[in-house]
Design a protein around this motif. Structure first.
Motif, short mmCIF file in Angstrom:
data_model
loop_
_atom_site.label_atom_id
_atom_site.label_comp_id
_atom_site.label_asym_id
_atom_site.label_seq_id
_atom_site.Cartn_x
_atom_site.Cartn_y
_atom_site.Cartn_z
N ALA A 68 0.78 -1.21 0.00
CA ALA A 68 0.01 -0.06 0.01
C ALA A 68 0.98 1.12 0.00
CB ALA A 68 -1.10 0.04 1.15
N THR A 126 -1.11 -2.54 -8.19
CA THR A 126 -2.11 -2.56 -7.32
C THR A 126 -3.43 -1.97 -7.60
OG1 THR A 126 -1.43 -0.83 -5.87
CG2 THR A 126 -0.36 -2.80 -5.21
N ARG A 127 -4.44 -2.40 -6.92
CA ARG A 127 -5.69 -1.75 -7.21
C ARG A 127 -6.53 -1.66 -6.02
NH1 ARG A 127 -6.78 -5.66 -11.85
NH2 ARG A 127 -6.13 -4.57 -13.65
N ARG A 128 -7.03 -0.49 -5.74
CA ARG A 128 -7.63 -0.14 -4.48
C ARG A 128 -9.16 0.22 -4.77
NH1 ARG A 128 -6.41 1.00 0.69
NH2 ARG A 128 -4.05 0.81 0.49
N LEU A 133 -7.50 -3.69 -0.81
CA LEU A 133 -6.25 -3.33 -1.58
C LEU A 133 -6.08 -4.65 -2.46
CD1 LEU A 133 -3.42 -1.73 -2.66
CD2 LEU A 133 -2.44 -2.95 -0.95
N HIS A 134 -5.70 -4.68 -3.53
CA HIS A 134 -5.68 -5.86 -4.24
C HIS A 134 -4.02 -5.89 -4.93
CE1 HIS A 134 -6.38 -8.68 -8.16
NE2 HIS A 134 -5.83 -9.24 -7.10
N ASP A 135 -3.36 -6.90 -4.39
CA ASP A 135 -1.94 -6.86 -5.04
C ASP A 135 -2.23 -7.64 -6.31
OD1 ASP A 135 0.66 -7.55 -5.72
OD2 ASP A 135 1.21 -8.31 -3.66
N ASP A 145 -4.84 -3.02 5.34
CA ASP A 145 -3.27 -3.72 5.42
C ASP A 145 -3.46 -5.00 6.00
OD1 ASP A 145 -2.53 -1.19 4.28
OD2 ASP A 145 -1.97 -0.62 6.25
N ASP A 165 -13.81 -0.67 -10.83
CA ASP A 165 -13.55 0.19 -10.12
C ASP A 165 -15.25 0.94 -9.82
OD1 ASP A 165 -12.35 2.24 -8.35
OD2 ASP A 165 -12.17 3.58 -9.95
#
Length: 224
Positions: A68, A126-128, A133-135, A145, A165
């Protein structure tokens, strides 16, 4: 090579630190996740040795924190949690290796050196969405986290929803993502996956919901 050793057992930390320093490593120590987080933000390390059972949480959450904060890092987990599920979880969340305690120090050094041969990317995709959060590279999901454990099918659906999104994803696209193009899919299969995913999300956060658009598809929405 500079290592960060995150371990709350003082005797173990002292003994292993002395051994690693004799092998030519520079070792910084942290007893808690909070101290380790501060260390990662303010310093550059070649690898983090990470215990899981820490006073302020599961050590694997440090992987999500580093992702993150865009602080790419090699992680080697050291833990008394030695079950296959524990190992798989740690590796899927982004650890480079997982060693069950007790272990032979010489093996640890060999594993450290093997991990150091892996290229450390300067950026990690990453996407949030809200607190999730997606690694993308590692495949792990984190909420604030903290790691979130999902079945493979649930992870595929959540990844597809996060990739849009908050936009609508048609059910046919989700079924293809989970089952492929040429599989017969029971009409209730996707609903079952969504139902399980909603239950997992509800235990982690109220800030993200899955909205159904009847007969069309699903989308993520930010809740209260």
């Amino acid at each position: 090579m500079r290592l960060l050793f995150v371990e709350d057992d003082g005797d173990v930390a002292e003994t292993l630190t002395a051994y690693l320093e004799r092998q030519g490593f520079v070792v910084d120590r942290a007893e808690t996740l909070a101290i380790a987080q501060d260390a990662l933000l303010g310093n550059e390390f070649d690898l983090v040795l990470l215990d899981r059972l820490l006073p302020d949480g599961d050590g694997v959450s440090l992987i999500g924190y580093a992702t993150a904060q865009r602080r790419p890092q090699r992680f080697l987990l050291l833990s008394a949690l030695a079950g296959i599920d524990d190992k798989v979880t740690g590796l899927e969340l982004g650890a480079h290796d997982y060693i069950a305690k007790p272990f032979e120090p010489r093996e640890l050094v060999a594993r450290i050196r093997a991990a150091l041969r892996h290229d450390l990317r300067k950026t990690r995709e990453t996407r949030r969405f809200g607190p999730i959060l997606h690694d993308v590279e590692g495949g792990g999901f984190f909420v604030n986290d903290a790691p979130m454990s999902l079945r493979r099918t649930e992870a595929l659906v959540l990844a597809a929803l996060m990739a849009r999104d908050g936009a609508l994803v048609r059910r046919e696209a989700l079924e293809t993502r989970v089952y492929g193009y040429d599989k017969f899919v029971n009409g209730n299969s996707l609903e079952s996956i969504i139902s399980r995913l909603r239950k997992v999300l509800a235990t982690k956060t109220e800030a993200v919901k899955i909205l159904s658009v009847r007969g069309v598809g699903y989308q993520l929405t930010k809740g209260g």
